[in-house]
Scaffold this motif. Structure first.
Motif, PDB file in Angstrom:
ATOM      1  N   GLY A 137       0.793  -1.221   0.000  1.00  0.00           N
ATOM      2  CA  GLY A 137       0.000   0.000   0.000  1.00  0.00           C
ATOM      3  C   GLY A 137       0.820   1.262   0.000  1.00  0.00           C
ATOM      4  O   GLY A 137       0.247   2.355   0.103  1.00  0.00           O
ATOM      5  N   PHE A 189      -1.822   3.134  -3.820  1.00  0.00           N
ATOM      6  CA  PHE A 189      -2.966   2.914  -2.926  1.00  0.00           C
ATOM      7  C   PHE A 189      -3.692   1.613  -3.263  1.00  0.00           C
ATOM      8  O   PHE A 189      -4.378   1.053  -2.412  1.00  0.00           O
ATOM      9  CB  PHE A 189      -3.942   4.094  -3.008  1.00  0.00           C
ATOM     10  N   SER A 191      -3.262   4.789   5.482  1.00  0.00           N
ATOM     11  CA  SER A 191      -3.094   5.764   4.400  1.00  0.00           C
ATOM     12  C   SER A 191      -4.185   5.596   3.349  1.00  0.00           C
ATOM     13  O   SER A 191      -4.687   6.588   2.789  1.00  0.00           O
ATOM     14  CB  SER A 191      -1.713   5.593   3.756  1.00  0.00           C
ATOM     15  N   PHE A 192      -4.567   4.348   3.071  1.00  0.00           N
ATOM     16  CA  PHE A 192      -5.638   4.065   2.110  1.00  0.00           C
ATOM     17  C   PHE A 192      -6.943   4.722   2.570  1.00  0.00           C
ATOM     18  O   PHE A 192      -7.649   5.363   1.783  1.00  0.00           O
ATOM     19  CB  PHE A 192      -5.802   2.548   1.989  1.00  0.00           C
ATOM     20  N   HIS A 245      -6.789   8.475   2.243  1.00  0.00           N
ATOM     21  CA  HIS A 245      -6.832   8.884   0.838  1.00  0.00           C
ATOM     22  C   HIS A 245      -8.273   8.927   0.328  1.00  0.00           C
ATOM     23  O   HIS A 245      -8.675   9.891  -0.341  1.00  0.00           O
ATOM     24  CB  HIS A 245      -5.996   7.921   0.000  1.00  0.00           C
ATOM     25  N   PRO A 249       0.815   7.799   0.263  1.00  0.00           N
ATOM     26  CA  PRO A 249       0.930   6.963   1.463  1.00  0.00           C
ATOM     27  C   PRO A 249       2.062   7.434   2.371  1.00  0.00           C
ATOM     28  O   PRO A 249       3.087   7.953   1.906  1.00  0.00           O
ATOM     29  CB  PRO A 249       1.214   5.570   0.892  1.00  0.00           C
TER      30      PRO A 249
END
Length: 241
Positions: free
Chosen positions: A144, A148, A160-161, A164, A172
């Motif tokens: 990841g 993403f 982070s995904f 986002h 990320p």
């Protein structure tokens, strides 16, 4: 002598008149009986029908409005989405097609799928629905971070995904950088807990984590309804969220 003759004639006349009166009454009895006590002619009747009896009166028919019966409509089938329908194989999650939602301010977990709260902002809902597509991804160290969209994810890659797809992160970040992300303290909808070596997030009341505390191992990005010890973690949140 004359007085005796007069009395005899009077008695004879009276007796003769009585005879005629009785005879007259006897002759009128059949007619009086036929007319009844009120002088109305009586009609003969019989308990048995006679051959020459007239036709019976037809029953009275009354016209009224009777609405036509309507066929019962079958119950409307509710749309039930299978859990596998939430999985996507495209480059990016189809978060616009599968949107499980629940009333209120807190998300709930059903069979591993998070239901976004109806009172949450749209970007928070989008983050929850996007993470639902990762629930079967394995844990991969460094996953990841190159993109993403990846085969697997580590802890900071999964967080982070989510950030986002909430529109709050462009690239990320590793756990060390997430310790300084946003603002210090807990957020209204998202709180990120980071330390060197691990990161997890609380989003609308559910924990996004790659570690299964019951098994004690890294299994990949999953939702959990229970909390975990936050000792040693730095709580951060996106500004305004």
């Amino acid at each position: 002598m004359t007085a005796a003759i007069v009395r005899f004639r009077w008695r004879f006349t009276t007796l003769l008149a009585s005879v005629f009166v009785c005879a007259g009454i006897a002759g009128q009895e059949p007619d009086s009986a036929a007319r009844g006590s009120f002088g109305v002619p009586l009609q003969p009747f019989s308990l048995h029908e006679t051959a020459d009896a007239g036709p019976r009166a037809e029953p009275i028919r009354v016209a009224y409005y009777a609405p036509r019966s309507q066929p019962a409509l079958p119950p409307r089938a509710e749309s039930v989405e299978a859990e596998d329908d939430l999985e996507t194989t495209n480059a990016f999650p189809e978060i616009n097609s599968k949107r499980p939602i629940v009333a209120g301010d807190r998300a709930i977990l059903r069979n591993g799928i998070a239901y976004a709260p109806s009172h949450a902002p749209d970007n928070i809902k989008n983050a929850i629905w996007a993470v639902n597509t990762l629930r079967r991804k394995p844990y991969v160290w460094g996953g990841g971070h190159g993109s993403f969209n990846d085969y697997g994810y580590d802890c900071s890659g999964a967080v982070s995904f989510a950030l986002h797809y909430a529109g709050l992160l462009d690239a990320p970040l590793p756990s060390s950088d997430l310790r300084h992300y946003g603002r210090r303290g807990r957020g209204r909808w998202i709180t990120i807990y980071s330390r060197n070596g691990h990161t997890f997030a609380i989003i609308a009341g559910l924990r996004l984590d790659t570690t299964d505390l019951r098994d004690g191992g890294d299994v990949g990005p999953r939702w959990y309804a229970d909390s975990r010890d936050t000792s040693g973690f730095d709580p951060r949140h996106p500004a305004g969220w």
